[in-house]
Design an enzyme around this catalytic site. Structure first.
Site, PDB file in Angstrom:
ATOM      1  N   GLU A   1      92.327  27.660  51.305  1.00 37.01           N
ATOM      2  CA  GLU A   1      91.658  28.493  50.302  1.00 37.01           C
ATOM      3  C   GLU A   1      90.275  27.977  49.931  1.00 37.01           C
ATOM      4  O   GLU A   1      89.788  28.191  48.811  1.00 37.01           O
ATOM      5  CB  GLU A   1      92.538  28.649  49.045  1.00 37.01           C
ATOM      6  CG  GLU A   1      93.903  29.256  49.353  1.00 37.01           C
ATOM      7  CD  GLU A   1      94.753  29.484  48.118  1.00 37.01           C
ATOM      8  OE1 GLU A   1      94.228  29.363  46.990  1.00 37.01           O
ATOM      9  OE2 GLU A   1      95.954  29.790  48.283  1.00 37.01           O
TER      10      GLU A   1
ATOM     11  N   ASN B   1      91.428  39.687  49.011  1.00 35.16           N
ATOM     12  CA  ASN B   1      92.667  40.361  48.631  1.00 35.16           C
ATOM     13  C   ASN B   1      92.440  41.860  48.427  1.00 35.16           C
ATOM     14  O   ASN B   1      91.901  42.525  49.305  1.00 35.16           O
ATOM     15  CB  ASN B   1      93.299  39.682  47.415  1.00 35.16           C
ATOM     16  CG  ASN B   1      94.439  38.767  47.811  1.00 35.16           C
ATOM     17  OD1 ASN B   1      95.305  39.167  48.588  1.00 35.16           O
ATOM     18  ND2 ASN B   1      94.475  37.554  47.297  1.00 35.16           N
TER      19      ASN B   1
ATOM     20  N   GLU C   1     103.838  40.748  50.840  1.00 33.55           N
ATOM     21  CA  GLU C   1     102.473  41.221  50.570  1.00 33.55           C
ATOM     22  C   GLU C   1     102.255  42.606  51.177  1.00 33.55           C
ATOM     23  O   GLU C   1     103.092  43.137  51.901  1.00 33.55           O
ATOM     24  CB  GLU C   1     101.445  40.260  51.185  1.00 33.55           C
ATOM     25  CG  GLU C   1     100.755  39.347  50.172  1.00 33.55           C
ATOM     26  CD  GLU C   1      99.700  40.075  49.353  1.00 33.55           C
ATOM     27  OE1 GLU C   1      99.619  41.327  49.419  1.00 33.55           O
ATOM     28  OE2 GLU C   1      98.964  39.396  48.626  1.00 33.55           O
TER      29      GLU C   1
ATOM     30  N   ASP D   1      95.477  39.827  42.532  1.00 36.80           N
ATOM     31  CA  ASP D   1      95.863  39.758  43.942  1.00 36.80           C
ATOM     32  C   ASP D   1      95.633  41.133  44.571  1.00 36.80           C
ATOM     33  O   ASP D   1      94.512  41.576  44.705  1.00 36.80           O
ATOM     34  CB  ASP D   1      97.313  39.280  44.051  1.00 36.80           C
ATOM     35  CG  ASP D   1      97.672  38.766  45.437  1.00 36.80           C
ATOM     36  OD1 ASP D   1      97.096  39.246  46.418  1.00 36.80           O
ATOM     37  OD2 ASP D   1      98.564  37.894  45.541  1.00 36.80           O
TER      38      ASP D   1
END
Length: 281
Positions: A118, A145, A16, A192
């Site tokens: 989440e 995000n 990420e 994302d």
């Protein structure tokens, strides 16, 4: 639009947060669940890996050297070479961790959080200044995000992934966002991470969508980059002229991940990016 290449072969669990460190001319990204910060110098091929003591949602360069990191329990600072860790803002919440983050033109860090499960409303988006002052801007997020700004700094783009939207705010004179509205509704996977290019277009990695989309400032889809991996997570422009698009990917949750899942991909000469500011603390 095609033409991806393998930049770094890796088996990151949850790759990420790619960042182009302009000062060092290198790519930086994290493996969130692997608790690792990676760097890669495309010119020399040199790589480094630093292990953090907690899950690390994002790592960004600091103006004076070292890193600011968005960890499970808050935001911390490392000195050059990974030395002298200290907390800038520590706020542990059971079941919650840091996720994606971005640095604004004024050198402040915009740090997101999310619950491991989440759960809706369990995450936040906060602005953290170099002196450690924190202002929570959004407190009802599920999976915080991608965050980025238009070339003139007057718009802020933001993604809360389960909404399947890219939202846009007007930026006030004090740097805070107002007037949230949807820019794009995504019907392919989940949006994302994002990157804004020099034309003001927004590139969005599509988790479970196997692609990166580019949207114009009006929200029109004008480019599609098909990828071999199911879970691209984020993208950033890098290289000496900020023309190469680097894309991080994940393996987590996949029963049969593609051989390149967890690696970093690159699309040479994909466009023209914007330099990313370093954290001013």
């Amino acid at each position: 639009m095609t033409g991806y290449e393998l930049a770094v072969r890796e088996e990151a669990v949850l790759g990420e947060g790619p960042t182009w460190d302009t000062g060092a001319q290198r790519l930086m990204w994290v493996d969130i669940l692997g608790s690792r910060v990676h760097t890669y110098d495309p010119a020399s091929g040199r790589r480094t890996v630093m292990v953090t003591e907690q899950h690390v949602g994002a790592a960004k360069p600091r103006t004076g050297g070292g890193l600011v990191v968005n960890l499970r329990d808050g935001v911390g600072l490392y000195g050059p070479g990974g030395s002298d860790f200290r907390w800038l803002h520590r706020e542990p919440v059971p079941g919650r961790r840091g996720n994606d983050a971005a640095v604004a033109a004024d050198g402040a860090l915009w740090a997101g959080t999310m619950r491991y499960d989440e759960a809706p409303g369990g995450g936040t988006l906060s602005r953290i200044t170099p002196d450690g002052a924190v202002r929570t801007v959004l407190d009802d997020v599920a999976v915080s995000n991608g965050t980025g700004w238009s070339p003139d700094g007057r718009l802020m783009y933001y993604i809360d992934s389960p909404t399947r939207r890219v939202d846009v705010f007007e930026v006030r004179d004090d740097g805070l966002p107002a007037g949230r509205r949807p820019l794009v509704h995504v019907d392919r996977g989940f949006p994302d991470g994002l990157a804004v290019d020099a034309d003001g277009c927004v590139w969005v990695a599509l988790w479970d969508g196997g692609a990166v989309h580019r949207y114009t400032p009006s929200g029109a889809l004008d480019r599609v980059l098909e990828l071999p991996v199911r879970r691209p997570t984020a993208c950033v422009f890098g290289g000496s002229d900020l023309a190469d698009l680097y894309i991080t990917t994940a393996r987590t949750g996949l029963a049969a991940p593609h051989p390149l899942s967890g690696s970093v991909l690159v699309v040479p000469d994909a466009g023209k990016g914007l330099p990313q500011p370093a954290f001013a603390g």
